[in-house]
Design an enzyme around this catalytic site. Structure first.
Site, mmCIF file in Angstrom:
data_model
loop_
_atom_site.group_PDB
_atom_site.id
_atom_site.type_symbol
_atom_site.label_atom_id
_atom_site.label_comp_id
_atom_site.label_asym_id
_atom_site.label_seq_id
_atom_site.Cartn_x
_atom_site.Cartn_y
_atom_site.Cartn_z
ATOM 1 N N GLU A 128 0.778 -1.089 -0.053
ATOM 2 C CA GLU A 128 -0.092 0.045 -0.121
ATOM 3 C C GLU A 128 1.078 1.447 0.039
ATOM 4 O OE1 GLU A 128 -2.833 -0.914 -1.057
ATOM 5 O OE2 GLU A 128 -4.147 0.055 0.459
ATOM 6 N N THR A 181 -5.745 8.013 -4.049
ATOM 7 C CA THR A 181 -5.949 7.931 -2.866
ATOM 8 C C THR A 181 -4.974 9.198 -2.491
ATOM 9 O OG1 THR A 181 -6.019 5.548 -2.661
ATOM 10 C CG2 THR A 181 -5.276 6.622 -0.861
HETATM 11 N N1 HSE Z 1 -8.704 4.639 4.310
HETATM 12 C C1 HSE Z 1 -8.009 5.052 3.184
HETATM 13 C C2 HSE Z 1 -8.697 6.451 2.766
HETATM 14 C C3 HSE Z 1 -8.611 4.118 2.091
HETATM 15 O O1 HSE Z 1 -9.929 6.642 3.193
HETATM 16 O O2 HSE Z 1 -7.838 7.294 2.362
HETATM 17 C C4 HSE Z 1 -8.022 4.175 0.938
HETATM 18 O O3 HSE Z 1 -6.847 3.001 1.048
#
Ligand code: HSE
Length: 306
Positions: A128, A181
């Site tokens: 990630e 993201t």
């Molecule tokens: N929890 C993360 C976000 C999800 O909302 O940025 C994306 O991996």
């Protein structure tokens, strides 16, 4: 075992009130990956279908996770990898998480299950970081554990499996625009007012209780996000209309899937989830935006061997 073919599910992170802390897996949407041992100890990505992703193993989530796990295990073999993406990166459906967690699972099988499930989450989190700049656990833990998960703590890492009501279904609409993201995280507020924080953690408690108690009404009224959604929804065409259409037709609730642009909606029963699909479709049709729609049961198995 010389090779393995796996399915790595799409995932919905955050589930509105649980930013970076909640997630669940889909049952029928996800990537397929093939891993073959080689004797020359090299790690190669030989094929990527369905998305434009780097073949350089230090820039590819899957390649990086494989490299790290094999080096740490002092393995006497290398790996040839094939990746078949079934939905687009930048969808908010944990595309990089599917690659990272699928790889962690598969390499562990080829290493005769050397690592624990929690260690697999830690390896997948490295993927990630390669793909989106942060070691986020919500998508990868959901993909590896299946069902609903809570990241109770990042340090030390503590993942809790939350029971999933049997009739819970998800409908997802994925407008074919890309939200990275990193961009979705850059717009987030740096500070949160106490009043809002109280609302958010009370809702997260409500959602977890609702899942444990099979209380669909409690689940519905707890799916509320007063922190990320107000800023992130601006990236998503017709977000408020879609959300309204979900509850108007009897769906439980809707919100942004991960950092978007996909929108997820939960429903009690498959029939209702199909109605939600039609309602979402009505909002988007004729608007000139391409989109995909999915209906799935919550995926209880997570990553699995095919
Ligand atoms: N929890 C993360 C976000 C999800 O909302 O940025 C994306 O991996």
């Amino acid at each position: 075992m010389k090779d393995i073919k796996i399915f790595a599910p799409a995932t919905v992170a955050n589930v509105s009130c649980g930013f970076d802390a909640m997630g669940f897996a889909l049952d029928n949407l996800g990537d397929t990956m093939i891993f073959r041992k080689n004797k020359d100890r090299s790690i190669r990505i030989n094929k990527i279908e369905g998305a434009k992703l780097p073949f350089d193993i230090y820039k590819n989530a899957s390649g990086y996770v494989a490299k790290k796990m094999l080096v740490d295990a002092e393995a006497n073999f290398g790996i040839d990898i094939e990746i078949y993406k079934k939905y687009k990166p930048g969808s908010g459906l944990g595309s990089s998480a599917a690659s990272s967690s699928g790889t962690a699972f598969a390499i562990n099988e080829l290493l005769d299950r050397k690592y624990t499930q929690l260690e697999l989450v830690k390896y997948a989190m490295l993927g990630e970081e390669v793909a989106c700049g942060s070691q986020i656990a919500d998508n990868v833990a959901a993909a590896l554990y299946g069902g609903f998960i809570l990241v109770r703590s990042y340090s030390p890492l503590d993942i809790i499996s939350i029971p999933t009501p049997a009739e819970l279904y998800v409908t997802v609409i994925h407008p074919q625009i890309m939200v990275k993201t990193l961009d979705g995280r850059n717009v987030l507020p740096k500070k949160v007012k106490l009043k809002k924080a109280i609302k958010q953690w009370a809702n997260l408690g409500g959602l977890v209780s609702g899942l444990c108690l099979n209380d669909y009404d409690l689940i519905a009224r707890s799916i509320e996000d007063v922190i990320a959604e107000p800023v992130r929804k601006l990236f998503i065409p017709h977000f408020d209309l879609v959300k309204e259409s979900v509850t108007d037709c009897g769906g439980l609730a809707a919100g942004i899937s991960g950092s978007g642009p996909s929108i997820f909606a939960l429903s009690k029963g498959q029939e209702q989830a199909q109605k939600v699909k039609e309602a979402m479709n009505k909002v988007y049709q004729d608007k000139g935006i391409e989109y995909n729609l999915y209906v799935s049961k919550i995926g209880m198995e997570g990553v699995r061997t095919l």
